[in-house]
Enzyme design. Structure first.
Site, PDB file in Angstrom:
ATOM      1  CE  LYS A 200       1.097   6.864  -4.283  1.00 30.89           C
ATOM      2  NZ  LYS A 200       0.032   6.134  -4.972  1.00 30.89           N
TER       3      LYS A 200
HETATM    4  C1  LIG Z   1       1.548  10.493  -9.009  1.00 31.47           C
HETATM    5  C2  LIG Z   1       0.456  10.610  -7.992  1.00 31.47           C
HETATM    6  N1  LIG Z   1       0.032  11.830  -7.622  1.00 31.47           N
HETATM    7  C3  LIG Z   1      -0.925  11.995  -6.697  1.00 31.47           C
HETATM    8  C4  LIG Z   1      -1.538  10.917  -6.097  1.00 31.47           C
HETATM    9  C5  LIG Z   1      -2.653  11.135  -5.146  1.00 31.47           C
HETATM   10  O1  LIG Z   1      -2.428  10.580  -3.896  1.00 31.47           O
HETATM   11  P1  LIG Z   1      -3.656  10.087  -2.980  1.00 31.47           P
HETATM   12  O2  LIG Z   1      -4.118   8.787  -3.524  1.00 31.47           O
HETATM   13  O3  LIG Z   1      -3.019   9.967  -1.631  1.00 31.47           O
HETATM   14  O4  LIG Z   1      -4.679  11.152  -3.023  1.00 31.47           O
HETATM   15  C6  LIG Z   1      -1.137   9.628  -6.442  1.00 31.47           C
HETATM   16  C7  LIG Z   1      -1.786   8.452  -5.815  1.00 31.47           C
HETATM   17  O5  LIG Z   1      -1.917   7.395  -6.295  1.00 31.47           O
HETATM   18  C8  LIG Z   1      -0.117   9.464  -7.423  1.00 31.47           C
HETATM   19  O6  LIG Z   1       0.287   8.255  -7.795  1.00 31.47           O
END
Ligand SMILES: Cc1ncc(COP(=O)(O)O)c(C=O)c1O
Length: 412
Positions: free
Chosen positions: A188
């Site tokens: 990210k």
């Molecule tokens: C669109 C989207 N939503 C939610 C998430 C979930 O985030 P995390 O990996 O921090 O749990 C991601 C992570 O890749 C994502 O790309």
């Protein structure tokens, strides 16, 4: 390097971390009277909320838990449907399932985000919320989606996991729906390895988010609690260590954004004259994160040949983000055999069916699309080709040449 923030981990993050380690407070709660306690998690919540232009932030341990906190905290639960795009990370759907509601998959359009027309078609008496995902840093059509949500009296929730720092017509993504979430995993904009945040301007929602993320407690665990906890919560707390790294990263956000935007504009301008090439529609060209440049090739067959020659793949083949490749959702592989929430007696919407290629518009777009990395390099995302932050302008120019050569070879 996975994401732009990860490339810039350096002295600032080390200093922040050391401060926490030396303070003796690794937990988000500490003694306000003790100057050694640095309250990094609380400070991060305040800073992210300020950046988003809303009053409240709740820091959590991942974007996935942020989604669960946001949905459950807003009252999404048994019997409800939530509309979600078929092109997203699985967490956008799994969080709905774990909130005990039903994900309803909708088409994306040329923004590669929710198609408002299809959202309208998918609304039923069971619809409780629209989960707008800002994929690959590009804000969804928030004006249209907000108008639909307001008109139909349903919630708009923003999954801005991939779009931290992006703006839509001057407002931060995440601040336009009733609640928004961010992820701070290594792919990210900014990162601490993992981490997440829920933001909202609604005080009642904030209190529920806080309680859910920390065992039913009131914000900052202030006041006598026994007998007054509103419901059973869980523990999704962020540690001071994570928050310290994120505070250092937050100060690099403008540098990241300016660098990515300049590189993306340079790449795009240098290939725009290629015959038959198309670009993803960007809803706010100045406000998007610019982490990736998505090109549409004339046909799926040409796109696949080009992707192969570039050492990457078309978006349709992305292992992580396309509903067709998510067997766990297509086959409703729930963790126990009862099949909840798909068999929930509170759900009055009939039999829930998912099947491959149920979203033909999405499939057609993703089949012709190739991701060029501008700051996020991730084979699972289909962004193995492109540049990273450290490649600079020279890197862009070399990659442009490679892209043009391959394009001319496959598009004749
Ligand atoms: C669109 C989207 N939503 C939610 C998430 C979930 O985030 P995390 O990996 O921090 O749990 C991601 C992570 O890749 C994502 O790309």
């Amino acid at each position: 390097m996975p994401g732009p923030g990860m490339e810039l981990i350096g002295e600032e993050e080390k200093r922040e971390l050391l401060e926490v380690l030396e303070s003796g407070y690794l937990f988000r709660y500490g003694s306000p009277e003790n100057p050694a306690f640095k309250a990094k998690t609380y400070t991060l919540e305040q800073e992210v909320a300020r950046l988003a232009g809303v009053r409240y932030g709740v820091a959590v341990n991942s974007g996935t838990s942020a989604l669960l906190v946001a949905l459950s905290g807003l009252g999404v639960g048994p019997g409800d449907e939530v509309i979600v795009p078929g092109y997203t990370f699985i967490a956008s759907m799994s969080s709905i399932v774990y909130a005990r509601a039903i994900p309803v998959l909708a088409e994306v359009d040329r923004t590669l985000n929710l198609d408002p027309e299809d959202v309208r078609r998918k609304i039923t008496p069971q619809t409780k919320a629209i989960l707008a995902v800002h994929m690959l840093g590009n804000p969804a059509r928030l004006d249209e989606l907000k108008a639909i949500a307001d008109e139909r009296r349903i919630l708009l929730v923003e999954d801005a996991a991939q779009a931290f720092g992006a703006k839509y017509k001057g407002r931060a993504v995440g601040s336009i729906g009733r609640a928004g979430i961010y992820s701070f995993n290594i792919f990210k904009t900014i990162t601490a390895g993992d981490g997440g945040m829920v933001v909202t301007d609604d005080e009642a929602a904030y209190r529920r988010f806080f309680a859910f993320h920390d065992q039913g407690h009131s914000p900052l665990r202030m006041g006598v609690e026994v007998g007054r906890r509103p419901f059973i919560g869980l523990d999704f707390r962020m540690t001071e260590l994570t928050a310290a790294v994120l505070l250092a990263q937050l100060r690099k956000l403008d540098t990241i954004h300016n660098h990515l935007l300049a590189n993306k504009q340079r790449f795009k301008a240098a290939i725009a004259d290629l015959p038959g090439i198309g670009f993803r529609e960007i809803t706010d060209p100045e406000g998007e994160c610019a982490t990736l440049l998505v090109v549409f090739l004339p046909t799926e067959e040409v796109a696949r040949r080009a992707a192969k020659a570039l050492g990457t793949k078309v978006l349709a083949d992305s292992g992580w983000h396309v509903y067709n490749n998510m067997e766990q959702i297509l086959e409703k592989r729930t963790i126990t055999s009862e099949g909840c929430p798909f068999t929930c007696p509170y759900y009055k919407g009939g039999k829930v069916e998912y099947y491959p290629h149920m979203l033909p518009q999405t499939d057609a777009l993703l089949g012709r699309a190739i991701n060029i990395s501008i700051g996020v390099s991730d084979a699972g995302l289909g962004s193995a080709f492109g540049v990273t932050m450290s490649d600079g302008f020279d890197g862009v120019d070399a990659r442009v040449e490679e892209f043009r050569r391959v394009y001319k070879e496959v598009v004749r």
